[in-house]
Design an enzyme around this catalytic site. Structure first.
Site, short mmCIF file in Angstrom:
data_model
loop_
_atom_site.label_atom_id
_atom_site.label_comp_id
_atom_site.label_asym_id
_atom_site.label_seq_id
_atom_site.Cartn_x
_atom_site.Cartn_y
_atom_site.Cartn_z
N ASN A 146 -4.78 -8.16 4.88
CA ASN A 146 -5.40 -7.45 5.99
C ASN A 146 -6.26 -8.39 6.84
OD1 ASN A 146 -4.27 -5.10 4.95
ND2 ASN A 146 -6.17 -4.43 3.95
N THR A 162 -22.61 -4.72 5.81
CA THR A 162 -21.83 -3.75 6.58
C THR A 162 -22.12 -2.35 6.05
OG1 THR A 162 -19.89 -3.94 5.13
CG2 THR A 162 -20.03 -5.46 7.00
N GLY A 218 -3.68 -5.15 0.87
CA GLY A 218 -4.37 -6.22 0.16
C GLY A 218 -5.43 -6.78 1.08
N LYS A 219 -6.63 -6.99 0.55
CA LYS A 219 -7.72 -7.42 1.41
C LYS A 219 -7.42 -8.75 2.10
CE LYS A 219 -11.90 -6.24 0.45
NZ LYS A 219 -11.92 -5.01 1.26
N ASP A 243 -11.91 -5.16 6.07
CA ASP A 243 -11.06 -6.35 6.17
C ASP A 243 -10.88 -6.76 7.62
OD1 ASP A 243 -10.78 -6.01 3.41
OD2 ASP A 243 -8.95 -4.84 3.66
N GLY A 265 -23.15 0.96 11.00
CA GLY A 265 -23.16 -0.30 11.74
C GLY A 265 -23.32 -1.49 10.80
N GLY A 313 -3.05 3.37 8.31
CA GLY A 313 -2.57 2.19 7.62
C GLY A 313 -3.64 1.13 7.49
N ASP A 372 0.83 -1.20 0.00
CA ASP A 372 0.00 0.00 0.00
C ASP A 372 0.87 1.25 0.00
OD1 ASP A 372 -2.27 -1.51 0.05
OD2 ASP A 372 -2.81 -1.07 2.13
#
Length: 316
Positions: free
Chosen positions: A43, A221, A39-40, A253, A226, A288, A13
């Protein structure tokens, strides 16, 4: 036995923090820049590992310096990395701009992530079969995710899919039926249903409706609003915790990693969701992506400090 297997993306990132958003054709200076693991998939893996789960990640990096860096970082976090580097590809990269309100715009260069294949997954079938939860997202080829989901389902492993970034066109019913739980945000929910929820009550209705598309359960989500869910006999909603957010990158993530960790530890669905909401809120108070994921002692302290009893379940 591994608690959680993550099949997904690893990125470097490159993040710029802006005091205001630029207009078209305008140049603005960043107040701060950061380089870190993202990166998902990565994470999610770090989120679950920091909360005490044992995590194996099946992913691809480039045979470059960035790939070496992210591999070392994941190893330090206790994540076991399978598959490794691809000699003909670069490590994935995400270029992230964070605005003054903590919102973000992300441009993605997939790199090695797009090389992850069904045959790569099949080579690690034993790890998936021995896990408690398989965690997926849409930053690697969906064919790889579907192969992993099939292996998991055949061995009684719970499958969670975060359908982000949203595929266009969205997946068919046949694809959605491959997953036990899907966790779309409001935008992704609109891609499936044709309309986006605006309130938690809307989101709860949407979660129920999403189950008719194949998955056993759905969690919608809604960021700072919420979450709402409908999974088996558990249906409800929970407002987000009030925090002073500085960076929302990776919050979704974090939610998914914490959810998987809770379910792998045997928590009931509503308890795992509540803990995941708290974790995601806490992540937004740090800069981050992977580096912002909370550790278990910090999350325990935060959980005690917030108001209890905010999960609403109607049992419908």
């Amino acid at each position: 036995m591994t608690d959680i297997v993550v099949v997904g993306s690893i990125n470097v990132d490159l993040t710029s923090y802006l005091t205001r958003w630029p207009g078209i054709g305008e140049t603005v200076s960043a107040s701060t820049t950061r380089i870190g693991l993202g990166g998902k998939g990565a994470n999610q893996a770090v989120s679950a590992a920091r909360l005490g789960a044992s995590v194996t990640m099946i992913a691809a990096t480039g045979a470059d310096g960035f790939g070496e860096d992210v591999t070392r970082t994941l190893e330090k976090e206790g994540v076991i990395l399978a598959r490794g580097s691809h000699p003909a590809a670069t490590t994935g990269m995400a270029f992230i701009d964070v605005g003054p309100d903590g919102g973000n715009i992300i441009r993605l260069a997939e790199g090695a992530n797009r090389t992850l294949s069904s045959s790569d997954i099949a080579r690690h079938a034993d790890a998936i079969a021995a896990a408690k939860v398989l965690l997926l997202q849409n930053e690697v080829p969906v064919s790889a995710s579907l192969t992993a989901a099939q292996i998991a389902r055949e061995n009684g492993v719970q499958v969670i899919m975060d359908p982000a970034p949203a595929p266009v066109p969205f997946w068919s019913r046949d694809t959605l039926e491959a997953f036990d739980i899907i966790t779309p945000n409001a935008h992704e929910t609109r891609q499936i249903l044709g309309h986006a929820p605006e309130t938690l009550t809307d989101a709860e209705r949407a979660a129920r409706l999403l189950r008719s598309f194949g998955p056993r359960g759905a969690i919608v989500t809604m960021g700072e609003v919420g979450v709402a869910w409908s999974i088996d006999a558990s249906t409800g909603q929970m407002p987000a915790s009030s925090v002073e957010a500085v960076d929302t990158v990776g919050a979704g993530d974090c939610f998914n990693g914490a959810l998987a960790a809770g379910l792998a530890a045997g928590m009931p669905v509503d308890g795992a969701i509540e803990r995941a909401v708290f974790a995601a809120a806490l992540a937004t108070t740090h800069h981050g992506a992977a580096e912002a994921m909370p550790r278990r002692p910090d999350l325990d302290e935060f959980t005690i400090a917030v108001t209890p009893g905010i999960v609403v379940s109607n049992g419908a």
